[in-house]
Enzyme design. Structure first.
Site, PDB file in Angstrom:
ATOM      1  N   HIS A 184      20.226 -11.997 -32.255  1.00  0.00           N
ATOM      2  CA  HIS A 184      21.056 -10.802 -32.472  1.00  0.00           C
ATOM      3  C   HIS A 184      22.392 -11.103 -33.153  1.00  0.00           C
ATOM      4  O   HIS A 184      23.437 -10.572 -32.755  1.00  0.00           O
ATOM      5  CB  HIS A 184      21.296 -10.092 -31.143  1.00  0.00           C
TER       6      HIS A 184
ATOM      7  N   HIS B 261      20.255  -1.312 -29.985  1.00  0.00           N
ATOM      8  CA  HIS B 261      19.624  -1.902 -28.797  1.00  0.00           C
ATOM      9  C   HIS B 261      19.720  -0.980 -27.579  1.00  0.00           C
ATOM     10  O   HIS B 261      20.192  -1.394 -26.516  1.00  0.00           O
ATOM     11  CB  HIS B 261      20.257  -3.260 -28.505  1.00  0.00           C
TER      12      HIS B 261
ATOM     13  N   GLU C 236      13.346  -1.300 -30.440  1.00  0.00           N
ATOM     14  CA  GLU C 236      14.320  -1.661 -31.475  1.00  0.00           C
ATOM     15  C   GLU C 236      13.616  -1.686 -32.825  1.00  0.00           C
ATOM     16  O   GLU C 236      12.809  -2.573 -33.092  1.00  0.00           O
ATOM     17  CB  GLU C 236      14.910  -3.041 -31.166  1.00  0.00           C
TER      18      GLU C 236
HETATM   19  C1  BGC Z   1      14.916  -9.553 -27.284  1.00  0.00           C
HETATM   20  C2  BGC Z   1      14.891 -10.124 -25.902  1.00  0.00           C
HETATM   21  C3  BGC Z   1      16.292 -10.258 -25.423  1.00  0.00           C
HETATM   22  C4  BGC Z   1      16.936  -8.888 -25.457  1.00  0.00           C
HETATM   23  C5  BGC Z   1      18.380  -8.936 -25.048  1.00  0.00           C
HETATM   24  C6  BGC Z   1      15.565  -8.217 -27.224  1.00  0.00           C
HETATM   25  O1  BGC Z   1      15.639  -7.696 -28.500  1.00  0.00           O
HETATM   26  O2  BGC Z   1      13.652  -9.463 -27.848  1.00  0.00           O
HETATM   27  O3  BGC Z   1      14.253 -11.373 -25.901  1.00  0.00           O
HETATM   28  O4  BGC Z   1      16.345 -10.786 -24.151  1.00  0.00           O
HETATM   29  O5  BGC Z   1      16.869  -8.371 -26.732  1.00  0.00           O
HETATM   30  O6  BGC Z   1      19.063  -9.809 -25.812  1.00  0.00           O
END
Ligand code: BGC
Length: 434
Positions: A186, A260, A398
């Site tokens: 991210h 998210h 997402e």
């Molecule tokens: C990911 C997860 C992660 C979560 C929070 C999601 O997009 O796929 O693996 O734990 O985001 O960061």
């Protein structure tokens, strides 16, 4: 109780105002031209009562209006069809953080902070019209400063993982910030979710709009190019949250923006989401390795617990003895959306919560969607209203390009060049079912 107290208050104010008007009326008489006694008596008899009533009425309207204007800024219910701004706290560096409350004409409400561009709350009706907040989040900016789950945040520059925190572009290796073992997740240590965005309320034809802008400087978290990003949130009058992302760069770079949101259609903090019925418009998903990096394979969902082509409860197969489910601790996988390139938004997924009747449709121009069942939530950090968010208390959808695309030549390209404009749209539409 509240109604009774309200009635008492009304009686009291009418009494006070009657006395005030009587005094006022008798004082003003002294300044009038003196009328003969009889005419005055007759006049009082016929018009006095009516006048007094009119004055009382006028005074009541006037004081009511005054009371409402005084109470509004103290934070009473935002008016339908309005956007208001209030303080949400401070960044660790002492900068003011704001919260924008977008209320549509039917009373649904989205609160968005300029810290990380996060959707803090989203209140939508159930089948009886009762509003509930259907996203996880925190009550103040501090929560978002300390957050590790990306609650409601704008994610960039690259949503999901980039293997070994590096990629090659035109023969040059770019090394990124590592924040997930050996990988970048991210956007790195300080992704867009930890940035203070510049906010602007925009006029919108079909609802309430807020634009958030951010300049991600050349080299931020290791990514090349000065990247100008704009995200426009619109809460439409038909209960949809539309997110329009755009960006330009002055150097060739890679980009994958997403939002998210952690959803629970029964209401945030109301338990797990295992009974929600999910449909995903995908025949394939991207299996992962132990670090949750795609292996490069596009695997058929048919015959696996990943098949959500027909409405299926999220929880019915989540703990099956399946290698991919074990690696993710549940669902934490990218789906290859069944959509044709070039057309506008296509339906990506639909979720229904049978108890409340709330339904969510996700529409997007993106080629993929990460379905994540909140497997890493542990209930340790209190959320809004102090409620804990244990494992699987929310799901995420997402919309995105596939994880690790910069290192996967077979995945759709995520390269953005100078002179081009990145432009994607995702809409979360809320309705209800009987
Ligand atoms: C990911 C997860 C992660 C979560 C929070 C999601 O997009 O796929 O693996 O734990 O985001 O960061």
């Amino acid at each position: 109780m509240a109604a009774v107290a309200g009635a008492d208050f009304a009686t009291l104010s009418v009494r006070v105002s009657t006395r005030w008007i009587n005094n006022f009326a008798s004082q003003s008489v002294h300044h009038q031209v003196k009328l003969p006694q009889l005419r005055r008596a007759a006049f009082r008899k016929s018009f006095g009562r009516g006048l007094r009533m009119k004055r009382i009425l006028l005074f009541a309207i006037f004081s009511g209006a005054l009371l409402m204007t005084t109470l509004a800024p103290i934070g009473a219910t935002p008016q339908p069809g309005s956007t208001t701004k209030k303080s949400f706290g401070k960044t660790p560096g002492g900068q003011a953080v704001d919260l924008y409350v977008l209320t549509n004409k039917s009373g649904a409400e989205a609160s968005i902070t300029n810290y990380g561009g996060a959707v803090v709350s989203l209140k939508v009706p159930d089948r009886n019209g009762k509003l509930a907040d259907v996203v996880l989040g925190y009550d103040t900016a501090d929560g978002y400063v300390n957050d590790k789950s990306y609650f409601g945040a704008l994610v960039g520059r690259y949503g999901n993982r980039i293997a070994h925190a590096q990629f090659v572009l035109d023969g040059k290796t770019y090394t990124l910030a590592k924040n997930n073992g050996e990988n970048t997740l991210h956007g790195g240590v300080k992704g867009f979710n930890k940035a203070l965005w510049t906010a602007k309320i925009l006029p919108a034809k079909d609802g309430q709009s807020l634009e958030l802008s951010y300049l991600s400087k050349d080299g931020e978290e290791g990514f090349p190019g000065n990247l100008k990003v704009s995200v426009i949130y619109t809460l439409t009058d038909t209960n949809a949250l539309r997110i329009v992302y755009s960006a330009t760069t002055d150097k060739k770079t890679v980009l994958n923006l997403t939002s998210h949101g952690y959803f629970n259609l029964a209401g945030q903090g109301s338990g797990d989401i295992l009974g929600h019925l999910l449909t995903i418009q995908a025949d394939k998903f991207t299996p992962v390795d132990a670090a949750l990096i795609p292996t490069g394979e596009l695997r058929d969902v048919a015959g696996t617990p990943f098949d959500f082509r027909k409405p299926t409860a999220i929880g019915v197969r989540i703990d099956q003895d399946d290698e991919q489910l074990k690696l993710g601790g549940g669902y934490d996988h990218n789906y290859v959306l069944r959509r044709s390139a070039g057309v506008g938004e296509s339906l990506a997924a639909r979720v229904v919560e049978p108890g409340s009747g709330r339904a969510l449709e996700v529409w997007t121009t993106e080629p993929g969607v990460q379905f994540y069942t909140g497997n890493f939530l542990d209930g340790k950090t209190p959320g809004k209203g102090g409620v804990p968010y244990p494992r699987r208390n929310a799901f995420c959808l997402e919309t995105q390009h596939y994880p690790d695309s910069p290192n996967q030549p077979k995945f759709p390209s995520v390269i953005l060049k100078p002179g081009e404009r990145h432009h994607t749209i995702t809409t979360y539409k809320f309705t209800t079912e009987k």
